[in-house]
Design an enzyme around this catalytic site. Structure first.
Site, PDB file in Angstrom:
ATOM      1  N   GLY A  59       0.869  -1.169   0.000  1.00 31.93           N
ATOM      2  CA  GLY A  59       0.000   0.000   0.000  1.00 31.93           C
ATOM      3  C   GLY A  59       0.900   1.212   0.000  1.00 31.93           C
ATOM      4  O   GLY A  59       1.752   1.350  -0.873  1.00 31.93           O
ATOM      5  N   CYS A  91       6.184  -5.369   0.215  1.00 32.79           N
ATOM      6  CA  CYS A  91       6.352  -4.008  -0.302  1.00 32.79           C
ATOM      7  C   CYS A  91       6.217  -2.967   0.823  1.00 32.79           C
ATOM      8  O   CYS A  91       7.114  -2.859   1.636  1.00 32.79           O
ATOM      9  CB  CYS A  91       5.390  -3.774  -1.464  1.00 32.79           C
ATOM     10  SG  CYS A  91       5.960  -2.446  -2.522  1.00 32.79           S
ATOM     11  N   ARG A 120      13.186   3.332  -0.126  1.00 33.21           N
ATOM     12  CA  ARG A 120      11.781   3.444  -0.524  1.00 33.21           C
ATOM     13  C   ARG A 120      11.668   3.942  -1.974  1.00 33.21           C
ATOM     14  O   ARG A 120      12.399   4.823  -2.375  1.00 33.21           O
ATOM     15  CB  ARG A 120      11.115   4.422   0.447  1.00 33.21           C
ATOM     16  CG  ARG A 120       9.647   4.370   0.515  1.00 33.21           C
ATOM     17  CD  ARG A 120       9.153   5.078   1.768  1.00 33.21           C
ATOM     18  NE  ARG A 120       7.855   5.663   1.500  1.00 33.21           N
ATOM     19  CZ  ARG A 120       7.678   6.919   1.189  1.00 33.21           C
ATOM     20  NH1 ARG A 120       8.699   7.758   1.129  1.00 33.21           N
ATOM     21  NH2 ARG A 120       6.471   7.367   0.942  1.00 33.21           N
ATOM     22  N   ARG A 147       6.113   0.610  -7.398  1.00 31.39           N
ATOM     23  CA  ARG A 147       6.830   1.592  -6.551  1.00 31.39           C
ATOM     24  C   ARG A 147       7.582   0.830  -5.441  1.00 31.39           C
ATOM     25  O   ARG A 147       7.501   1.161  -4.256  1.00 31.39           O
ATOM     26  CB  ARG A 147       5.866   2.619  -5.944  1.00 31.39           C
ATOM     27  CG  ARG A 147       5.301   3.588  -6.963  1.00 31.39           C
ATOM     28  CD  ARG A 147       4.492   4.686  -6.320  1.00 31.39           C
ATOM     29  NE  ARG A 147       3.399   4.136  -5.526  1.00 31.39           N
ATOM     30  CZ  ARG A 147       3.186   4.402  -4.250  1.00 31.39           C
ATOM     31  NH1 ARG A 147       3.975   5.230  -3.606  1.00 31.39           N
ATOM     32  NH2 ARG A 147       2.179   3.867  -3.621  1.00 31.39           N
ATOM     33  N   HIS A 182       4.856  -7.865  -4.944  1.00 31.32           N
ATOM     34  CA  HIS A 182       3.516  -8.364  -4.619  1.00 31.32           C
ATOM     35  C   HIS A 182       3.292  -9.696  -5.338  1.00 31.32           C
ATOM     36  O   HIS A 182       2.985  -9.697  -6.529  1.00 31.32           O
ATOM     37  CB  HIS A 182       2.449  -7.398  -5.128  1.00 31.32           C
ATOM     38  CG  HIS A 182       2.482  -6.061  -4.481  1.00 31.32           C
ATOM     39  ND1 HIS A 182       1.715  -5.729  -3.391  1.00 31.32           N
ATOM     40  CD2 HIS A 182       3.195  -4.955  -4.782  1.00 31.32           C
ATOM     41  CE1 HIS A 182       1.952  -4.481  -3.056  1.00 31.32           C
ATOM     42  NE2 HIS A 182       2.855  -3.983  -3.880  1.00 31.32           N
ATOM     43  N   GLU A 184       0.800 -11.601  -4.342  1.00 32.42           N
ATOM     44  CA  GLU A 184      -0.664 -11.785  -4.215  1.00 32.42           C
ATOM     45  C   GLU A 184      -1.409 -11.198  -5.411  1.00 32.42           C
ATOM     46  O   GLU A 184      -2.530 -11.601  -5.699  1.00 32.42           O
ATOM     47  CB  GLU A 184      -1.157 -11.189  -2.885  1.00 32.42           C
ATOM     48  CG  GLU A 184      -1.324  -9.690  -2.823  1.00 32.42           C
ATOM     49  CD  GLU A 184      -0.015  -8.911  -2.740  1.00 32.42           C
ATOM     50  OE1 GLU A 184       1.064  -9.525  -2.718  1.00 32.42           O
ATOM     51  OE2 GLU A 184      -0.082  -7.659  -2.715  1.00 32.42           O
TER      52      GLU A 184
HETATM   53  N1  GLN Z   1       6.303   2.952  -2.293  1.00 32.18           N
HETATM   54  C1  GLN Z   1       5.312   2.488  -1.396  1.00 32.18           C
HETATM   55  C2  GLN Z   1       5.604   2.912   0.051  1.00 32.18           C
HETATM   56  O1  GLN Z   1       6.449   3.677   0.347  1.00 32.18           O
HETATM   57  C3  GLN Z   1       5.163   0.992  -1.437  1.00 32.18           C
HETATM   58  C4  GLN Z   1       4.415   0.566  -2.671  1.00 32.18           C
HETATM   59  C5  GLN Z   1       3.708  -0.741  -2.540  1.00 32.18           C
HETATM   60  O2  GLN Z   1       3.434  -1.257  -1.448  1.00 32.18           O
HETATM   61  N2  GLN Z   1       3.368  -1.272  -3.670  1.00 32.18           N
HETATM   62  O3  GLN Z   1       4.918   2.445   0.895  1.00 32.18           O
END
Ligand code: GLN
Length: 212
Positions: A59, A91, A120, A147, A182, A184
Site C-alpha cells: 500500500g 512491499c 523506498r 513503486r 507483490h 498476491e
Molecule cells: N512505495 C510504497 C511505500 O512507500 C510501497 C508501494 C507498494 O506497497 N506497492 O509504501
C-alpha cells in the site's frame, strides 16, 4: 465473527490500508483462516496472541505507519513480531518491518523488527511497475513490482532470499519474511506457503525473537 477451527492456522492481515483483499484470498486458497487486524484487540486478547501468523500488506508505508499509530497498533505489532510470530511483509509491509528507511516520508517511522535498510520507491514510480519472474530460495515467484523498495543493507542473521535487477528484493530473518514485490497480485502463493511453513515449523534461524 471468526471461529476457531482445529488445525487451521489463523493468519492476521493488517487491514488498515492497501492490498488486503488479495492476501485474504491467497490465504483462504491455502486453507488458512484469514483474520483482518484493525484494532489491538484483534491481535492480542486476554489469553494472548490471537493469530498464528501475520501479513503486513503493500500500500503506502507512510500511511500504514500513521494509521497503525492512530489505532495504537504499532506497539502490539512490534511486540508480537519480536516475540516470534511468523510474519510476512510485502512491499509497504516490508518497509514497515525494516530497521531503517532511506527516503522516508516526513515523520515516517517503522517497527524496526527486521534488520535491513530499505530504499523506498527505489524501483521508480507507478509507471515503472512491472511483472517479473523472480527466483527465490522458496522457488520461482511471479511478482508484481509497484513503486517497490530495494533492500540496501542486510543485517547479520538475515538471509538474502531473492534478487531482481541485481538488487536484493526478498529476505528472511527467523520468523520474519520481507519481500519488495507483490505475489498476491499475480495469484502466486509460493511466499504465503513459506509463511504457513514457518507457522507449522518455526525457523531455527536467529530472528527478532531469538535476540530477546
Ligand atoms: N512505495 C510504497 C511505500 O512507500 C510501497 C508501494 C507498494 O506497497 N506497492 O509504501
Amino acid at each position: 465473527m471468526v471461529t476457531a477451527q482445529p488445525g487451521v492456522p489463523r493468519i492476521g492481515v493488517l487491514a488498515l490500508q492497501g492490498g488486503v483483499r488479495e492476501h485474504i484470498d491467497a490465504l483462504a486458497a491455502l486453507q488458512a483462516l484469514p483474520v483482518p487486524i484493525r484494532r489491538p484487540a484483534d491481535l492480542v486478547g486476554p489469553d494472548g496472541v490471537r493469530v498464528d501468523g501475520l501479513v503486513l500488506p503493500g500500500g503506502e508505508s507512510s500511511v500504514l505507519d500513521r494509521l497503525a499509530r492512530i489505532f495504537e497498533l504499532t506497539n502490539p505489532l512490534r511486540e508480537v513480531i519480536a516475540q516470534g510470530l511468523p510474519t510476512l511483509g510485502t512491499c509497504a509491509g516490508l518497509i514497515l518491518l525494516a530497521r531503517e528507511i532511506e527516503n522516508p516520508a516526513p515523520g515516517q517511522t517503522s517497527l524496526g523488527v527486521l534488520d535491513v535498510t530499505v530504499d523506498r520507491n527505489a524501483f521508480g514510480s507507478q509507471v515503472h511497475s512491472e511483472v517479473a519472474d523472480v527466483d527465490t530460495v522458496w522457488g520461482p515467484v511471479r511478482a508484481a513490482f509497484i513503486r517497490a523498495p530495494r533492500i540496501v543493507r542486510v543485517g547479520e542473521g538475515v538471509r538474502e532470499a531473492a534478487r531482481h535487477r541485481g538488487q536484493v528484493v526478498a529476505v528472511e530473518q527467523g520468523n520474519v519474511i520481507g519481500i519488495a514485490f507483490h505475489p498476491e497480485l499475480t495469484g502466486d502463493t509460493t511466499v504465503h506457503r513459506r509463511l504457513l511453513q514457518l507457522v507449522s515449523a518455526p525457523s531455527c534461524d536467529e530472528g527478532p525473537a531469538a535476540r530477546q
